[in-house]
Design a protein around this motif. Sequence first.
Motif, short mmCIF file in Angstrom:
data_model
loop_
_atom_site.label_atom_id
_atom_site.label_comp_id
_atom_site.label_asym_id
_atom_site.label_seq_id
_atom_site.Cartn_x
_atom_site.Cartn_y
_atom_site.Cartn_z
N LEU A 13 0.75 -1.11 0.14
CA LEU A 13 0.04 -0.06 -0.13
C LEU A 13 0.72 1.19 -0.19
CD1 LEU A 13 -2.72 -1.14 2.86
CD2 LEU A 13 -2.97 -1.10 0.33
N ARG A 14 0.48 2.12 -0.97
CA ARG A 14 1.14 3.43 -0.97
C ARG A 14 0.85 4.42 -0.16
NH1 ARG A 14 0.44 5.23 -5.57
NH2 ARG A 14 2.43 6.30 -6.14
N ILE A 15 1.66 5.04 0.91
CA ILE A 15 1.27 6.12 1.59
C ILE A 15 1.92 7.41 1.48
CG2 ILE A 15 0.97 6.37 4.17
CD1 ILE A 15 -0.15 3.68 3.28
N ILE A 16 1.29 8.68 1.63
CA ILE A 16 2.11 9.96 1.81
C ILE A 16 1.74 10.09 3.23
CG2 ILE A 16 1.66 12.33 1.48
CD1 ILE A 16 0.59 11.49 -1.53
N VAL A 17 2.73 10.70 3.96
CA VAL A 17 2.71 11.18 5.24
C VAL A 17 3.02 12.68 5.34
CG1 VAL A 17 3.98 11.36 7.59
CG2 VAL A 17 3.83 9.07 6.25
N ALA A 18 1.94 13.40 5.77
CA ALA A 18 1.81 14.90 5.94
C ALA A 18 1.96 15.37 7.33
CB ALA A 18 0.61 15.44 5.10
N ASP A 19 2.92 15.89 7.69
CA ASP A 19 3.18 16.51 9.13
C ASP A 19 4.38 17.63 9.20
OD1 ASP A 19 4.15 16.74 11.92
OD2 ASP A 19 2.66 15.14 12.09
N ASP A 20 4.19 18.73 9.61
CA ASP A 20 5.11 19.84 9.45
C ASP A 20 6.35 19.78 10.61
OD1 ASP A 20 3.18 20.19 11.64
OD2 ASP A 20 3.92 22.43 11.68
N HIS A 21 6.08 18.52 11.35
CA HIS A 21 7.21 18.36 12.41
C HIS A 21 8.19 17.40 11.89
CE1 HIS A 21 3.94 20.31 15.22
NE2 HIS A 21 5.48 20.67 15.61
N PHE A 22 9.46 17.62 11.59
CA PHE A 22 10.12 16.98 10.90
C PHE A 22 10.66 15.53 11.72
CE2 PHE A 22 14.74 15.47 10.24
CZ PHE A 22 14.73 15.17 9.06
N LYS A 38 4.27 1.17 2.27
CA LYS A 38 5.54 1.96 1.91
C LYS A 38 5.19 3.44 1.56
CE LYS A 38 8.64 2.24 -2.26
NZ LYS A 38 8.90 1.68 -3.46
N VAL A 39 5.80 4.25 2.30
CA VAL A 39 6.03 5.61 2.24
C VAL A 39 6.34 6.13 0.76
CG1 VAL A 39 6.54 7.99 3.17
CG2 VAL A 39 5.82 5.89 4.55
N VAL A 40 5.40 6.73 -0.02
CA VAL A 40 6.03 7.15 -1.17
C VAL A 40 5.99 8.63 -1.45
CG1 VAL A 40 5.03 5.13 -2.31
CG2 VAL A 40 3.49 7.13 -2.04
N GLY A 41 5.67 9.65 -0.40
CA GLY A 41 5.75 10.96 -0.28
C GLY A 41 5.61 11.32 1.07
N GLU A 42 6.28 12.58 1.13
CA GLU A 42 6.13 13.42 2.46
C GLU A 42 5.95 14.72 2.05
OE1 GLU A 42 9.81 12.92 4.78
OE2 GLU A 42 10.57 10.81 4.05
N MET A 61 -2.74 12.37 7.55
CA MET A 61 -2.50 13.80 7.71
C MET A 61 -2.67 14.35 8.91
SD MET A 61 -3.19 16.55 5.10
CE MET A 61 -4.17 15.98 4.20
N ASP A 62 -1.97 15.31 9.44
CA ASP A 62 -1.66 16.00 10.46
C ASP A 62 -2.88 17.38 10.40
OD1 ASP A 62 -1.06 16.87 13.06
OD2 ASP A 62 0.58 18.08 12.30
N LEU A 63 -3.13 17.86 11.47
CA LEU A 63 -4.40 18.93 11.36
C LEU A 63 -3.66 20.24 11.47
CD1 LEU A 63 -7.55 17.99 13.46
CD2 LEU A 63 -7.30 17.79 10.98
N ARG A 64 -2.59 20.47 12.09
CA ARG A 64 -2.01 21.67 12.25
C ARG A 64 -0.80 21.92 11.39
NH1 ARG A 64 -6.17 22.93 12.63
NH2 ARG A 64 -7.54 23.01 14.53
N ILE A 89 -6.39 10.87 9.49
CA ILE A 89 -5.97 12.11 10.34
C ILE A 89 -5.27 11.43 11.44
CG2 ILE A 89 -6.75 13.95 11.70
CD1 ILE A 89 -7.23 14.44 8.91
N LEU A 90 -3.87 12.00 11.65
CA LEU A 90 -3.03 11.70 13.09
C LEU A 90 -3.00 13.05 13.63
CD1 LEU A 90 -1.66 9.66 14.67
CD2 LEU A 90 0.28 10.09 13.15
N SER A 91 -3.29 13.27 14.81
CA SER A 91 -3.26 14.62 15.31
C SER A 91 -3.11 14.48 16.91
CB SER A 91 -4.47 15.35 14.95
OG SER A 91 -4.49 16.56 15.66
#
Length: 209
Positions: free
Chosen positions: A7-16, A33-37, A58-61, A85-87
Amino acid sequence: MSTPAPLRIIVADDHFIVRIGLVSLINTEPDLKVVGEADDGDRAIALFESLRPDVVLMDLRMPGKNGHEATRRIRQISAGAHVLILSAFDGDEDIHAALEAGARGYVLKSATGEDLIPAIRAVAAGKKWIPSDVATRLKSRNYYEQLTTREVEVLGELALGLANKEIAEKLKISEYTAKDHLKSILAKLRVADRTQAVTAALQRGLIHL
């Protein structure tokens, strides 16, 4: 027999550090598998358009478009998109807004990897994922009368420490109307004063500083 593609995953979070940790955790699973950040909502949208992953975590803030806005846009691009959502925010209004925007699930950052990985798989399969702690917070929303858009605006000004007269001037309403809104806010939030109103609003995710 051939092995199914992960499964292909994008992780969106502003904290490195948080993002790197999530990527490492997810990539330890052979079927994921993470395919994008992405470090902001706009980047998350752009990556979704180009990569079309199975799940966006997806993060919220975040800077730019927040998680609610990015989720809504992604669902506009593809009605079948799967956003989880992961927040750290557990307010009932934050959760409600995310689900209204089209998220398929909501996991708190206090959860362990044992909670997150099954959530990703479930959302990828088109299922909803609302853990019991999140469901409990969401249910609490039913105990309150909903605030109007104007009342939320007044709350935002209250959080900045403005007096009724200052709120009235800023929102271009009369001081009497500002006081009337405040009275309604206190009743709807079931609190006794301005400080309690701001505290309750922050806890529920009605406003953010």
